[in-house]
Design a protein around this motif. Structure first.
Motif, PDB file in Angstrom:
ATOM      1  N   UNK A   1       0.806  -1.222   0.000  1.00  0.00           N
ATOM      2  CA  UNK A   1       0.000   0.000   0.000  1.00  0.00           C
ATOM      3  C   UNK A   1       0.842   1.277   0.000  1.00  0.00           C
ATOM      4  N   UNK A   2       0.181   2.364  -0.339  1.00  0.00           N
ATOM      5  CA  UNK A   2       0.792   3.689  -0.404  1.00  0.00           C
ATOM      6  C   UNK A   2       1.173   4.195   0.986  1.00  0.00           C
ATOM      7  N   UNK A   3       2.351   4.838   1.054  1.00  0.00           N
ATOM      8  CA  UNK A   3       2.785   5.526   2.269  1.00  0.00           C
ATOM      9  C   UNK A   3       3.179   6.957   1.903  1.00  0.00           C
TER      10      UNK A   3
ATOM     11  N   UNK B   1       6.917  -0.472  -1.406  1.00  0.00           N
ATOM     12  CA  UNK B   1       5.791   0.438  -1.212  1.00  0.00           C
ATOM     13  C   UNK B   1       5.801   1.571  -2.231  1.00  0.00           C
ATOM     14  N   UNK B   2       4.672   1.877  -2.846  1.00  0.00           N
ATOM     15  CA  UNK B   2       4.564   3.138  -3.576  1.00  0.00           C
ATOM     16  C   UNK B   2       4.547   4.280  -2.565  1.00  0.00           C
ATOM     17  N   UNK B   3       5.087   5.410  -2.972  1.00  0.00           N
ATOM     18  CA  UNK B   3       5.275   6.513  -2.029  1.00  0.00           C
ATOM     19  C   UNK B   3       4.762   7.833  -2.590  1.00  0.00           C
ATOM     20  N   UNK B   4       4.280   8.675  -1.704  1.00  0.00           N
ATOM     21  CA  UNK B   4       4.100  10.095  -1.973  1.00  0.00           C
ATOM     22  C   UNK B   4       5.116  10.826  -1.118  1.00  0.00           C
TER      23      UNK B   4
ATOM     24  N   UNK C   1      -1.356  20.199   0.396  1.00  0.00           N
ATOM     25  CA  UNK C   1      -1.094  18.893   1.003  1.00  0.00           C
ATOM     26  C   UNK C   1      -2.250  17.927   0.726  1.00  0.00           C
ATOM     27  N   UNK C   2      -3.465  18.403   0.925  1.00  0.00           N
ATOM     28  CA  UNK C   2      -4.637  17.570   0.649  1.00  0.00           C
ATOM     29  C   UNK C   2      -4.681  17.152  -0.815  1.00  0.00           C
ATOM     30  N   UNK C   3      -4.396  18.093  -1.716  1.00  0.00           N
ATOM     31  CA  UNK C   3      -4.453  17.807  -3.147  1.00  0.00           C
ATOM     32  C   UNK C   3      -3.410  16.762  -3.541  1.00  0.00           C
TER      33      UNK C   3
ATOM     34  N   UNK D   1      -5.287   8.430  -5.963  1.00  0.00           N
ATOM     35  CA  UNK D   1      -5.899   8.087  -7.251  1.00  0.00           C
ATOM     36  C   UNK D   1      -4.975   7.194  -8.072  1.00  0.00           C
ATOM     37  N   UNK D   2      -3.669   7.399  -7.899  1.00  0.00           N
ATOM     38  CA  UNK D   2      -2.700   6.628  -8.674  1.00  0.00           C
ATOM     39  C   UNK D   2      -2.360   5.293  -8.021  1.00  0.00           C
TER      40      UNK D   2
END
Length: 240
Positions: free
Chosen positions: A4-6, A28-31, A61-63, A70-71
């Protein structure tokens, strides 16, 4: 099975960058968020969205979180690592430095939490990891305003944990002592900076950011029904 995303804030250097490398290596996919977008991109991590966001900008930050979700799917964790340490004496420190620390160290953490928490509560799972400091548990000379912000991180983290425990969301506080990062470089009082460097040397040096990153990942990787509420770590020679 995909991981999952972190989300990691303050990921351009130090603890944030080390944590990003470690979690990316585990699939992990990351932001990754920081003001210095180029530094994030230089990490060259796969399945990673980098955005030049100041965490005091709540809308940005929210955006960024929505775009990443979404990705890559829902955020399973956030590491609220962005912060600033501006040391000084209350009697003569520029009050603008207090404002910056309050905005980044407290509000930035709250904004990060708010960006992911509603989704976590709705799904019944998720982990909030707030990077605080030993200075969130005890006081130090020339640290008054900074200590105030880190005590706030400890307090809000514990109160949040109580709020969301029944929802299956974990809240973890990571409280390192001195770490070899860029944090001290933002302090403007050269005498205080010199004294701090001498103090680190007398303790035999500070922690490597990788060590703190490993503590973060250890807490995150516990079974969902286990919360490591707080990890306090420091160089062995650091007495205070």
């Amino acid at each position: 099975m995909s991981k999952p995303l972190i989300v990691i804030t303050g990921a351009s250097s130090g603890i944030g960058a080390a944590t990003a490398r470690l979690l990316s290596a585990q699939g992990h996919p990351l932001l990754l968020l920081a003001r210095r977008l180029q530094k994030l991109e230089e990490l060259s991590l796969p399945e990673t969205l980098c955005r030049g966001v100041d965490v005091t900008d709540r809308d940005a930050l929210q955006a960024a979180v929505r775009e990443a979700e979404e990705r890559f799917g829902p955020a399973d964790a956030i590491v609220n690592n962005a912060g600033v340490m501006l040391l000084g004496r209350i009697a003569d420190q520029d009050a603008d430095e207090w404002e910056r620390m309050i905005d980044l160290n407290i509000k930035g953490v709250l904004y990060g939490i708010r960006a992911v928490l509603p989704g976590m509560v709705a799904r019944g799972t998720g982990t909030i990891i707030n990077v605080s400091s030993v200075a969130g548990r005890k006081t130090y000379p020339n640290h008054s305003a900074y200590v105030g912000t880190k005590f706030a991180v400890h307090a809000l983290s514990e109160n949040l944990r109580e709020e969301v425990a029944s929802s299956g969301v974990r809240v973890v506080t990571i409280a390192p002592g001195a770490v070899e990062t860029e944090l001290l470089s933002h302090t403007t009082d050269e005498r205080i900076k010199s004294d701090y460097e001498a103090w680190k040397k007398s303790a035999g040096g500070a922690l490597d950011p990788q060590t703190v990153a490993e503590a973060i990942v250890y807490a995150y990787q516990q079974p969902p029904n286990v919360t490591i509420r707080e990890i306090v770590l420091a160089a062995t020679g650091q007495q205070a």
